[in-house]
Every structure is written in C-alpha cells, then in structure tokens.
Design a protein around this motif. Structure first.
Motif, PDB file in Angstrom:
ATOM      1  N   ALA A 194       0.843  -1.200   0.000  1.00  0.00           N
ATOM      2  CA  ALA A 194       0.000   0.000   0.000  1.00  0.00           C
ATOM      3  C   ALA A 194       0.869   1.237   0.000  1.00  0.00           C
ATOM      4  CB  ALA A 194      -0.921  -0.007   1.202  1.00  0.00           C
ATOM      5  N   GLU A 195       0.253   2.357  -0.368  1.00  0.00           N
ATOM      6  CA  GLU A 195       0.957   3.625  -0.387  1.00  0.00           C
ATOM      7  C   GLU A 195       0.454   4.504   0.752  1.00  0.00           C
ATOM      8  OE1 GLU A 195       0.492   5.420  -4.135  1.00  0.00           O
ATOM      9  OE2 GLU A 195       1.726   3.943  -5.215  1.00  0.00           O
ATOM     10  N   GLY A 247       3.899   8.925  -2.305  1.00  0.00           N
ATOM     11  CA  GLY A 247       3.719   7.577  -2.812  1.00  0.00           C
ATOM     12  C   GLY A 247       4.621   6.569  -2.145  1.00  0.00           C
ATOM     13  N   SER A 248       5.144   6.890  -0.954  1.00  0.00           N
ATOM     14  CA  SER A 248       6.042   5.966  -0.256  1.00  0.00           C
ATOM     15  C   SER A 248       5.257   4.791   0.301  1.00  0.00           C
ATOM     16  CB  SER A 248       6.765   6.695   0.879  1.00  0.00           C
ATOM     17  OG  SER A 248       7.492   7.795   0.377  1.00  0.00           O
ATOM     18  N   PRO A 249       5.889   3.648   0.472  1.00  0.00           N
ATOM     19  CA  PRO A 249       5.180   2.490   1.033  1.00  0.00           C
ATOM     20  C   PRO A 249       4.789   2.730   2.485  1.00  0.00           C
ATOM     21  CG  PRO A 249       7.514   2.022   0.775  1.00  0.00           C
ATOM     22  CD  PRO A 249       7.262   3.316   0.093  1.00  0.00           C
ATOM     23  N   VAL A 250       3.750   2.024   2.888  1.00  0.00           N
ATOM     24  CA  VAL A 250       3.172   2.204   4.228  1.00  0.00           C
ATOM     25  C   VAL A 250       4.061   1.530   5.268  1.00  0.00           C
ATOM     26  CG1 VAL A 250       1.229   1.529   5.679  1.00  0.00           C
ATOM     27  CG2 VAL A 250       0.823   2.534   3.447  1.00  0.00           C
ATOM     28  N   LYS A 251       4.234   2.204   6.391  1.00  0.00           N
ATOM     29  CA  LYS A 251       4.923   1.605   7.533  1.00  0.00           C
ATOM     30  C   LYS A 251       3.931   1.068   8.549  1.00  0.00           C
ATOM     31  CE  LYS A 251       7.966   2.661  11.443  1.00  0.00           C
ATOM     32  NZ  LYS A 251       6.987   2.240  12.457  1.00  0.00           N
ATOM     33  N   ARG A 304       6.929   5.983   6.758  1.00  0.00           N
ATOM     34  CA  ARG A 304       7.760   6.151   7.946  1.00  0.00           C
ATOM     35  C   ARG A 304       7.846   7.613   8.365  1.00  0.00           C
ATOM     36  NH1 ARG A 304      11.485   2.821  10.121  1.00  0.00           N
ATOM     37  NH2 ARG A 304      11.286   1.405   8.321  1.00  0.00           N
ATOM     38  N   LEU A 305       7.978   8.540   7.400  1.00  0.00           N
ATOM     39  CA  LEU A 305       8.100   9.956   7.719  1.00  0.00           C
ATOM     40  C   LEU A 305       6.821  10.499   8.350  1.00  0.00           C
ATOM     41  CD1 LEU A 305       9.694  12.609   7.558  1.00  0.00           C
ATOM     42  CD2 LEU A 305       8.784  12.910   5.247  1.00  0.00           C
ATOM     43  N   GLN A 345       3.134  10.593  15.210  1.00  0.00           N
ATOM     44  CA  GLN A 345       3.417  10.022  16.524  1.00  0.00           C
ATOM     45  C   GLN A 345       3.918  11.093  17.477  1.00  0.00           C
ATOM     46  OE1 GLN A 345       6.580   7.128  16.622  1.00  0.00           O
ATOM     47  NE2 GLN A 345       5.543   5.927  18.207  1.00  0.00           N
ATOM     48  N   ARG A 346       4.772  12.011  16.984  1.00  0.00           N
ATOM     49  CA  ARG A 346       5.239  13.111  17.827  1.00  0.00           C
ATOM     50  C   ARG A 346       4.107  14.057  18.183  1.00  0.00           C
ATOM     51  NH1 ARG A 346       9.490  13.049  13.993  1.00  0.00           N
ATOM     52  NH2 ARG A 346       8.563  14.879  12.983  1.00  0.00           N
ATOM     53  N   MET A 347       3.165  14.251  17.280  1.00  0.00           N
ATOM     54  CA  MET A 347       2.046  15.172  17.536  1.00  0.00           C
ATOM     55  C   MET A 347       0.908  14.516  18.303  1.00  0.00           C
ATOM     56  SD  MET A 347       1.986  17.015  13.774  1.00  0.00           S
ATOM     57  CE  MET A 347       0.610  18.061  14.241  1.00  0.00           C
TER      58      MET A 347
END
Length: 472
Positions: A51-52, A59-63, A69-70, A76-78
C-alpha cells in the motif's frame, strides 16, 4: 560473504541491481524480477508494504496505520495516531482496511499503543497459577520461579518473600533500615556479617573491670562499630593500659635478650616475619584478665608467642623445639642493624631520605628537625589576639586571604591567577617584562620558547634536522 556468493552465483563479482519487470517502476527487483510492492500484489499478500501512504502527494510504502515512515513519525510526535485515518487508495481488494487491536485482559482498544502491545495495563496481565502466587506470568501460566520448579520436575511450592516493610529495624544492628527501602539490613556490612555469623554474641564482659562491652556501640564518637576493636577489654581499660605499653626494644633494654617462654636468647637484629624476631608477650593473657601494664609484659620469640596463645602465666615451652632455629641463626645469620630515623632521639622506622615521615615533613617545611617557635600574639600592628595561621589572628588572616585572591593591579577587581595578577594583567606582564629572553636568530624579536629560539625558528630547525637525517 564471498564464499556464499561463489556458491550461489558461481562468481565472486557482485551482480548489478536488476530493475523491476513492471513498466513505469524504477525500483530494484527483490524477488521473481519484481520489486517488493509488485511482488506482494502478485502474490496476493496482505502486507502493508503493498500500500501507499495516505498523505496527498506521497507515494512511499506504508509503515503503519496507512502512513509511511516519515508521516508516521510526525503524527506520533504530535499525538495524532489514535485519529489517523486508514486509506484504501491503491490497496488490493483482499487487503483489510482496518486493523483493530484489543486488550487480551479487558478488551479495551489498543489504538495509539506501541506495536506488539497485548495488554493496556499491568493489571490486565494474567497472574501465576502457582500456590499462593500473584506474580506475572512468564510462561505456561506460571511465573519464572514456578516455571523453573516445573522444568526441574519439582513440586510447585509457595515462594517465601524476603521483603520487609518500610522503616523496619535492621536484622543485625537494630537501626532503622530507611524510608522507601525494602531491604532487611541497613547496609551491606550488616548483610555480610549476618550471612557469616548466624548466631554471634553482640555483647561481652571486660576481662579487667567486668563491665559489659557492646560490640556494636559507637567507638570514639565515630560510626557504629560493626567489628569490635577489642572483645576482651572495654574502651576505658584499653585506653588506660595502652598508654603504659612497652615495645620489644624497650623490654630488651629492661630485661635482657632472653625469651620469657623458652628461656633461649632472642637474637638482636632479627626482623619480622622471622620466627625468632622479638615480640611482646603478655605474661597473663588479655583473655584471662591481663593488661598492658609494664609488669605484665615480657620479651619472647615470635614462634613462642604464637604457641602460647591464651595459656595461663607460667607456661613454658620446650627449649628443644626452638634450639635448632637459634643455632641455625647464630651459625649462618648475620646481625642486621635495624635502620632508624636520622633525627636525634628518634627510634622510628625511616620512610625516605633516612628520615621518618614526621621529621621528613618537618624538614621539608621548616628546613630543620625542630619546629620554629610560634609568636605569642598576632604579628599585625596593635593586635594582641591569639594566632590563627601564618603568625596572624583570625581577622587578619582572613584579610590576608582576601588580598591574595584579588589582582594586585590598581582599579582591578578580578581574581588573581599567577604572581598576584589576573589573567589579562599577567599576559601583559609576560609580553612587556624587561628580562624576557629574545630569539637568538638575527632580526627576530619574538620571545624565546625552546632552546633560545621562538616557535617558528625552532620548528624550522627540527625540519632541517629531519631532512639531513633522511639524506634529502
């Protein structure tokens, strides 16, 4: 690495990366000629890497949670992971769009918790099923201790806790353990003593005056005495008799060179740890009520004193046991003159430069073995107060210390660094002093640093010497 590459490909050279077989894909192939994403789609897997990211223009892959990841780290920080939407864009039909995690204990939603979390709180975790045990489960429904008993083939038994309540008394000395402590003892000394001496006396009786000795009572105003200084004499009897104690050399001068236990000669100059070295023997042992008074002291061999131990007064050793040692020493041994301090009327052992520690320190400070006479009053004008230090009273000594800590230059309140000057004034004095050495090279006015040369010319000299040595 190269062995595995040769076995797998038949060559030591690393193969160039192969692009993905799918058109319009610039990723490298991972398996079956496809990249990771297209391989997962072709396999029909439900992995998240197919998934994206749900963010627009990414269009990066899902973490995790439909984010790359970004963006996952950013949310997560927010603290926005609990409300992060799940995207269904570019996701196969058989891929689940929601991932729901529930606590195994209470069934609460674990959204926002770290991955792999199974329980929301420690109270939801299962407890040990062993006898009267409420610990956390380590495996097979048992805690670590009961699981070890089961693996060893033992019968499950109750675990006895060694923890004590807060502010309880020490199990050895009886003092409070401390606030917030769960230990049975107040210190590691008490713990070690209790482990070595399970049943030990903490009180005794003085062999001279008969008073009760508390082995754990403070000694000389210090901390608690966990190891008694003397188990036979109280503090008063020990201090009173220690002032009358005589050394082996004093007893030799008073009574002669004969041993009080075997009757043979005690050779002069024999040093410890030789068995014939002279020692002080208590005619009536301390354990039987003896004291350190001169009438109860006598000269004896070290081996005879060890053999006597706590035997009563009048015990004699067979001279035949000691005669071979004395004969061997008189035949082969040479009298050794014991070195003494070079100061007059001092019988201490020299530490360095032929002097004992006291006279060596005194000679280094005052230049003589004798202490200088101290003035009766303060050396300041019109001051008759007693001396505190450096010939000054407490008031003038404090003023002298304050004057040393300030720069001696007028109108300067900085602290003194060297020669009574602050750092800036000291650097200025270094640059402008008259006796400053100058570089020996002609037409050079820089200050000499090493071997009469400044830093620049000394470096050049070293380089020239290296070139001559190398032949270049």
């Amino acid at each position: 690495m190269h062995r595995q590459r040769l076995k797998r490909t038949g060559s030591l050279e690393k193969r160039p990366p192969r692009p993905c077989d799918m058109s319009s894909c610039d990723q490298n192939a991972m398996a079956k000629g496809l990249c990771q994403r297209h391989y997962d789609l072709a396999r029909g897997s439900a992995r998240r890497s197919s998934a994206e990211c749900s963010e627009e223009g990414c269009g990066s892959p899902v973490k995790a949670r439909a984010l790359c990841r970004l963006h996952y780290s950013k949310r997560q920080r927010m603290g926005q992971l609990s409300t992060a939407p799940l995207s269904t864009r570019n996701v196969p039909d058989d891929l689940p769009t929601t991932i729901e995690r529930r606590c195994r204990g209470c069934g609460a939603d674990l959204a926002g918790f770290p991955p792999g979390r199974r329980y929301c709180t420690d109270g939801c975790k299962p407890r040990c099923s062993g006898p009267q045990c409420n610990r956390k489960v380590s495996g097979r429904g048992l805690c670590s201790t009961h699981l070890k008993q089961r693996n060893n083939g033992e019968e499950l038994r109750e675990i006895r806790s060694t923890r004590v309540e807060t502010n309880s008394d020490c199990g050895w000395c009886g003092e409070p353990v401390g606030v917030g402590s769960r230990s049975r003892y107040c210190s590691w000394k008490c713990r070690n003593l209790a482990a070595r001496h399970v049943e030990v006396d903490v009180t005794g009786t003085c062999s001279q005056c008969g008073t009760v000795i508390d082995y754990l009572a403070p000694a000389n105003g210090g901390g608690r005495r966990l190891t008694p200084i003397s188990k036979k004499l109280c503090d008063q009897c020990r201090h009173r008799s220690s002032s009358l104690y005589m050394s082996a050399d004093d007893l030799r001068i008073r009574d002669g060179d004969m041993c009080n236990i075997c009757g043979l000669v005690v050779p002069d100059g024999v040093l410890d740890p030789h068995p014939l070295s002279g020692q002080v023997d208590h005619v009536t042992p301390i354990a039987l009520g003896g004291s350190h008074e001169p009438e109860n002291l006598a000269l004896a061999h070290k081996t005879c004193n060890i053999a006597k131990r706590d035997k009563p007064a009048g015990w004699q050793r067979d001279p035949a046991e000691v005669e071979p040692l004395v004969a061997e020493w008189l035949a082969t041994g040479s009298p050794v003159v014991k070195p003494l301090c070079s100061a007059p009327d001092c019988g201490r052992k020299p530490e360095a430069m032929g002097m004992c520690q006291k006279h060596r320190r005194r000679f280094r400070v005052h230049g003589s073995y004798d202490l200088p006479e101290k003035p009766a009053s303060c050396s300041a004008e019109d001051c008759a107060k007693p001396i505190r230090a450096r010939g000054l009273c407490r008031t003038h000594y404090r003023q002298w210390l304050q004057s040393r800590t300030k720069c001696s230059e007028p109108d300067c309140s900085s602290n003194a660094n060297t020669r009574g000057l602050c750092k800036s004034h000291y650097n200025h004095w270094l640059k402008n002093r008259i006796d400053q050495p100058v570089c020996s090279k002609s037409s050079c006015i820089e200050r000499a640093e090493v071997r009469g040369l400044c830093g620049k010319h000394y470096g050049r000299q070293l380089r020239d010497q290296r070139r001559q040595k190398d032949g270049g």
